[in-house]
Enzyme design. Sequence first.
Site, PDB file in Angstrom:
ATOM      1  CE  LYS A 241      -4.550   4.885  14.643  1.00 18.03           C
ATOM      2  NZ  LYS A 241      -4.090   6.013  13.776  1.00 18.03           N
TER       3      LYS A 241
ATOM      4  NE  ARG B 153     -10.705   1.787   9.389  1.00 20.52           N
ATOM      5  CZ  ARG B 153      -9.456   1.971   9.481  1.00 20.52           C
ATOM      6  NH1 ARG B 153      -9.174   3.294   9.453  1.00 20.52           N
ATOM      7  NH2 ARG B 153      -8.501   1.145   9.446  1.00 20.52           N
TER       8      ARG B 153
ATOM      9  NE  ARG C 196       5.169   8.401   6.657  1.00 13.72           N
ATOM     10  CZ  ARG C 196       4.124   7.691   7.223  1.00 13.72           C
ATOM     11  NH1 ARG C 196       4.085   7.490   8.673  1.00 13.72           N
ATOM     12  NH2 ARG C 196       3.051   7.789   6.473  1.00 13.72           N
TER      13      ARG C 196
ATOM     14  NE  ARG D 241       4.316   5.557   2.014  1.00 17.86           N
ATOM     15  CZ  ARG D 241       4.053   4.915   2.933  1.00 17.86           C
ATOM     16  NH1 ARG D 241       3.921   3.740   2.841  1.00 17.86           N
ATOM     17  NH2 ARG D 241       3.336   5.512   3.978  1.00 17.86           N
TER      18      ARG D 241
ATOM     19  NE  ARG E 187      -3.622   8.579   5.539  1.00 16.37           N
ATOM     20  CZ  ARG E 187      -2.317   8.181   6.186  1.00 16.37           C
ATOM     21  NH1 ARG E 187      -1.339   8.785   5.170  1.00 16.37           N
ATOM     22  NH2 ARG E 187      -2.109   7.457   7.054  1.00 16.37           N
TER      23      ARG E 187
END
Length: 221
Positions: free
Chosen positions: A13, A88, A127, A161, A172
Amino acid sequence: MRIVLVGPPGAGKGTQAAFLAKNLSIPHISTGDLFRANISQGTELGKQAKSYMDAGNLVPDEVTVGMAQDRMEQADAEHGFLLDGFPRNVAQAEALDAMLDREGMKLDAVLDLEVPEDEVVKRIAGRRICRNDSAHVFHVAYKQPKAEGVCDTCGGELYQREDDSEGTVRKRLEVYHTQTEPIIDYYKAQGLVATISALGQVDEVTERAMRALHGRGDQAA
């Protein structure tokens, strides 16, 4: 155009918002930027948000809505904006509609970036970030470093992370499905949603998005 950008974490996004806003000559308004700006500037809304965040609590909808309203009332947003991360949830979407209605305005489109859940997990969990500079980002599948675990740019150690672990990513996604995804049905009832695939190269996704938005703009006209 007045646009809301929706999609799960890992849909790209932020990247697409930056390209689309530039192509459409409208400001990109992200929730993260709103919070950082209000907190750093010490605004009343920023102070309220910080007090909740420091206590480990969620920032109430009315504070987020207030920040968004202040930003949308700035001169550069007079002829349109692209909202990223707001609304949201359905309550925020209703507040946005009421806000625009008071100003005699309405949304032109809601762009829904669609990505399979397994691809989201692959994108985020893969990542690897440089410990020396968080701007140096690699990926175990899409952007591998020349030497495993070593940053190509500065030689720093690459690590995953905690927020990027598969378990955290799936949590999430659960929050997204529960809180944010319902706004897609809310806006579909208004005939505003254009759903596009967010798979492929960045420029391919941008091209799909621009075609969808031009179609919405033609309908609005």
